[in-house]
Design a protein around this motif. Sequence first.
Motif, PDB file in Angstrom:
ATOM      1  N   PRO A 109       0.818  -1.222   0.000  1.00  0.00           N
ATOM      2  CA  PRO A 109       0.000   0.000   0.000  1.00  0.00           C
ATOM      3  C   PRO A 109       0.848   1.266   0.000  1.00  0.00           C
ATOM      4  O   PRO A 109       0.486   2.266  -0.617  1.00  0.00           O
ATOM      5  N   GLU A 110       1.989   1.241   0.693  1.00  0.00           N
ATOM      6  CA  GLU A 110       2.853   2.408   0.760  1.00  0.00           C
ATOM      7  C   GLU A 110       3.396   2.775  -0.617  1.00  0.00           C
ATOM      8  O   GLU A 110       3.492   3.968  -0.955  1.00  0.00           O
ATOM      9  N   LEU A 111       3.741   1.774  -1.430  1.00  0.00           N
ATOM     10  CA  LEU A 111       4.265   2.055  -2.764  1.00  0.00           C
ATOM     11  C   LEU A 111       3.162   2.562  -3.688  1.00  0.00           C
ATOM     12  O   LEU A 111       3.392   3.483  -4.480  1.00  0.00           O
ATOM     13  N   VAL A 112       1.960   1.978  -3.605  1.00  0.00           N
ATOM     14  CA  VAL A 112       0.844   2.477  -4.416  1.00  0.00           C
ATOM     15  C   VAL A 112       0.564   3.941  -4.082  1.00  0.00           C
ATOM     16  O   VAL A 112       0.394   4.789  -4.967  1.00  0.00           O
ATOM     17  N   ALA A 113       0.548   4.243  -2.793  1.00  0.00           N
ATOM     18  CA  ALA A 113       0.302   5.621  -2.372  1.00  0.00           C
ATOM     19  C   ALA A 113       1.412   6.543  -2.863  1.00  0.00           C
ATOM     20  O   ALA A 113       1.157   7.680  -3.284  1.00  0.00           O
ATOM     21  N   ALA A 114       2.653   6.073  -2.829  1.00  0.00           N
ATOM     22  CA  ALA A 114       3.778   6.882  -3.293  1.00  0.00           C
ATOM     23  C   ALA A 114       3.690   7.145  -4.793  1.00  0.00           C
ATOM     24  O   ALA A 114       3.987   8.252  -5.258  1.00  0.00           O
ATOM     25  N   LYS A 115       3.260   6.132  -5.559  1.00  0.00           N
ATOM     26  CA  LYS A 115       3.119   6.323  -7.010  1.00  0.00           C
ATOM     27  C   LYS A 115       1.985   7.296  -7.335  1.00  0.00           C
ATOM     28  O   LYS A 115       2.056   8.031  -8.322  1.00  0.00           O
ATOM     29  N   MET A 116       0.949   7.307  -6.517  1.00  0.00           N
ATOM     30  CA  MET A 116      -0.163   8.239  -6.749  1.00  0.00           C
ATOM     31  C   MET A 116       0.252   9.677  -6.469  1.00  0.00           C
ATOM     32  O   MET A 116      -0.096  10.599  -7.218  1.00  0.00           O
ATOM     33  N   CYS A 117       0.995   9.878  -5.402  1.00  0.00           N
ATOM     34  CA  CYS A 117       1.377  11.230  -4.986  1.00  0.00           C
ATOM     35  C   CYS A 117       2.687  11.682  -5.623  1.00  0.00           C
ATOM     36  O   CYS A 117       2.868  12.866  -5.918  1.00  0.00           O
ATOM     37  N   GLY A 118       3.609  10.739  -5.834  1.00  0.00           N
ATOM     38  CA  GLY A 118       4.965  11.089  -6.245  1.00  0.00           C
ATOM     39  C   GLY A 118       5.885  11.237  -5.057  1.00  0.00           C
ATOM     40  O   GLY A 118       7.068  11.519  -5.207  1.00  0.00           O
ATOM     41  N   ARG A 119       5.355  11.026  -3.873  1.00  0.00           N
ATOM     42  CA  ARG A 119       6.115  11.095  -2.625  1.00  0.00           C
ATOM     43  C   ARG A 119       5.716   9.929  -1.717  1.00  0.00           C
ATOM     44  O   ARG A 119       4.566   9.497  -1.734  1.00  0.00           O
ATOM     45  N   TRP A 120       6.666   9.471  -0.914  1.00  0.00           N
ATOM     46  CA  TRP A 120       6.332   8.576   0.179  1.00  0.00           C
ATOM     47  C   TRP A 120       5.558   9.363   1.237  1.00  0.00           C
ATOM     48  O   TRP A 120       5.525  10.597   1.213  1.00  0.00           O
ATOM     49  N   PHE A 121       4.956   8.655   2.161  1.00  0.00           N
ATOM     50  CA  PHE A 121       4.095   9.323   3.137  1.00  0.00           C
ATOM     51  C   PHE A 121       4.814  10.435   3.904  1.00  0.00           C
ATOM     52  O   PHE A 121       4.202  11.433   4.278  1.00  0.00           O
ATOM     53  N   ASP A 122       6.116  10.294   4.138  1.00  0.00           N
ATOM     54  CA  ASP A 122       6.831  11.317   4.908  1.00  0.00           C
ATOM     55  C   ASP A 122       7.291  12.481   4.038  1.00  0.00           C
ATOM     56  O   ASP A 122       7.961  13.395   4.540  1.00  0.00           O
ATOM     57  N   GLY A 123       6.948  12.470   2.740  1.00  0.00           N
ATOM     58  CA  GLY A 123       7.303  13.550   1.843  1.00  0.00           C
ATOM     59  C   GLY A 123       8.502  13.275   0.960  1.00  0.00           C
ATOM     60  O   GLY A 123       8.804  14.063   0.054  1.00  0.00           O
ATOM     61  N   THR A 124       9.227  12.187   1.184  1.00  0.00           N
ATOM     62  CA  THR A 124      10.388  11.856   0.351  1.00  0.00           C
ATOM     63  C   THR A 124       9.961  11.666  -1.098  1.00  0.00           C
ATOM     64  O   THR A 124       9.083  10.847  -1.388  1.00  0.00           O
ATOM     65  N   PRO A 125      10.551  12.406  -2.060  1.00  0.00           N
ATOM     66  CA  PRO A 125      10.164  12.246  -3.470  1.00  0.00           C
ATOM     67  C   PRO A 125      10.626  10.907  -4.020  1.00  0.00           C
ATOM     68  O   PRO A 125      11.734  10.427  -3.718  1.00  0.00           O
ATOM     69  N   LEU A 126       9.793  10.300  -4.849  1.00  0.00           N
ATOM     70  CA  LEU A 126      10.160   9.046  -5.498  1.00  0.00           C
ATOM     71  C   LEU A 126      11.407   9.192  -6.356  1.00  0.00           C
ATOM     72  O   LEU A 126      12.232   8.275  -6.426  1.00  0.00           O
ATOM     73  N   VAL A 127      11.552  10.329  -7.043  1.00  0.00           N
ATOM     74  CA  VAL A 127      12.708  10.498  -7.920  1.00  0.00           C
ATOM     75  C   VAL A 127      14.004  10.644  -7.133  1.00  0.00           C
ATOM     76  O   VAL A 127      15.085  10.494  -7.685  1.00  0.00           O
ATOM     77  N   VAL A 128      13.900  10.949  -5.849  1.00  0.00           N
ATOM     78  CA  VAL A 128      15.078  11.033  -4.989  1.00  0.00           C
ATOM     79  C   VAL A 128      15.374   9.681  -4.362  1.00  0.00           C
ATOM     80  O   VAL A 128      16.526   9.254  -4.275  1.00  0.00           O
ATOM     81  N   SER A 129      14.313   8.999  -3.935  1.00  0.00           N
ATOM     82  CA  SER A 129      14.478   7.717  -3.239  1.00  0.00           C
ATOM     83  C   SER A 129      13.364   6.774  -3.681  1.00  0.00           C
ATOM     84  O   SER A 129      12.316   6.706  -3.026  1.00  0.00           O
ATOM     85  N   PRO A 130      13.553   6.033  -4.783  1.00  0.00           N
ATOM     86  CA  PRO A 130      12.477   5.201  -5.322  1.00  0.00           C
ATOM     87  C   PRO A 130      12.118   3.981  -4.478  1.00  0.00           C
ATOM     88  O   PRO A 130      11.070   3.374  -4.684  1.00  0.00           O
ATOM     89  N   ASP A 131      12.964   3.630  -3.495  1.00  0.00           N
ATOM     90  CA  ASP A 131      12.746   2.395  -2.748  1.00  0.00           C
ATOM     91  C   ASP A 131      12.218   2.608  -1.331  1.00  0.00           C
ATOM     92  O   ASP A 131      11.961   1.635  -0.625  1.00  0.00           O
ATOM     93  N   GLY A 132      12.070   3.869  -0.908  1.00  0.00           N
ATOM     94  CA  GLY A 132      11.551   4.085   0.437  1.00  0.00           C
ATOM     95  C   GLY A 132      11.878   5.470   0.950  1.00  0.00           C
ATOM     96  O   GLY A 132      12.526   6.281   0.275  1.00  0.00           O
TER      97      GLY A 132
END
Length: 387
Positions: free
Chosen positions: A289-312
């Motif tokens: 669920p955390e990855l699905v949410a990150a792909k929807m927003c472009g950020r992990w829940f704590d605000g980390t951008p996917l393009v900066v840290s794609p794995d968490g």
Amino acid sequence: MNADQLADMEDIQGLILRGYNFRYIKYIIFSIADAQGARDFCAGLLPGSGKPMCVTNAEPWPGGVKPEYCLNIGVTYNGMLQLIGQPNCQTVGGATPALFPIFKSGATDAFNVGVIGDTGASAPENWWKRSGGWQLKTHPSADGSELHLQLTLFTHSAESREAHYQTLLSMIPVANGEPAVVPAFLMDSDPIAVGEDLDYIHFGYKDSLSQPRIGNTLWNKKEVRLLTGVSTIDDRPVVPLFRFAIATKTPSYNAHKLLENGTFAAFRLLYQDVAAFNTFIASDKNTSPELVAAKMCGRWFDGTPLVVSPDGEDKKLKDFDFTNFNYITPTPNQQGLPQPDDLGERCPYAAHIRRAHPRDDNYVTGNNPPNEIHRVLRRASPYGPPI
């Protein structure tokens, strides 16, 4: 106004140039009952008027210490009609042809409703009473014509918020035995905490991360950033000040002098269906669920951008690290790999942050000059109890 001019901080409302990061907020919309009394009320809110409370401008706080409250005000078109009259409104609108018509037509205009998608359950007739904040005895009109002045009050606690609101009410002039302006709509905002962090929204994401870096303002000066405790350097590309604070003449538009150093704003309440969101992000059993949410927003829940840290999540990020990324021409403090994600392999094109701020994305039509087009300032806060 050009890129070299320093913003007139004394004449610009503070909320235009920065967020205050106060935790307790009250949104107030007043209806004008007496025009002269309303003019007197607005005059009393001017800094230097000697009244108990005043509008907060953009000047730095002495010593960087937050005041007890901040206060900002906006006027609807129907409010302008009440305050300055039809002939003056026509004069202002005629001198501001590129900016004024959509402000005059308003959010309930049939064309605007269709373009934005405010239909069905989100149609204007459902806006004001459903959230529980409607104060008038009469039912809201379809066009919101009784909504005139929108004030936002920022404080440090719920108790302080109520005390300052009562002070604000005490400043309202009386005309013919009745208040000159009356509350039509109220909504309080209280913080949602995840651990000790208070900047979260109902969906579970950390909020208040990405705002444009605006032109030549004091907040872009290194000395002011250090005074306010910002520990990393904001060297993202700059958006010209005139994209947000109205200038009378720019390459893009002309505006009437009355509007100078103001801005146009939208006030919206957005309902978040947390239960449906949680069900959806958990529906793919092969993806967390955390990855699905990150792909929807472009950020992990704590605000980390996917393009900066794609794995968490990356707990080393701080301050502007959360928003300084994905510029094709990298800045010295840019986070992540200094290369474009043209295929959306790290952050999907449908992700919220790529749609809201394409940065230097070569494939976005009209994204030239980079970082400047279609930027908005968002001063959001949660309302209602967490699920």
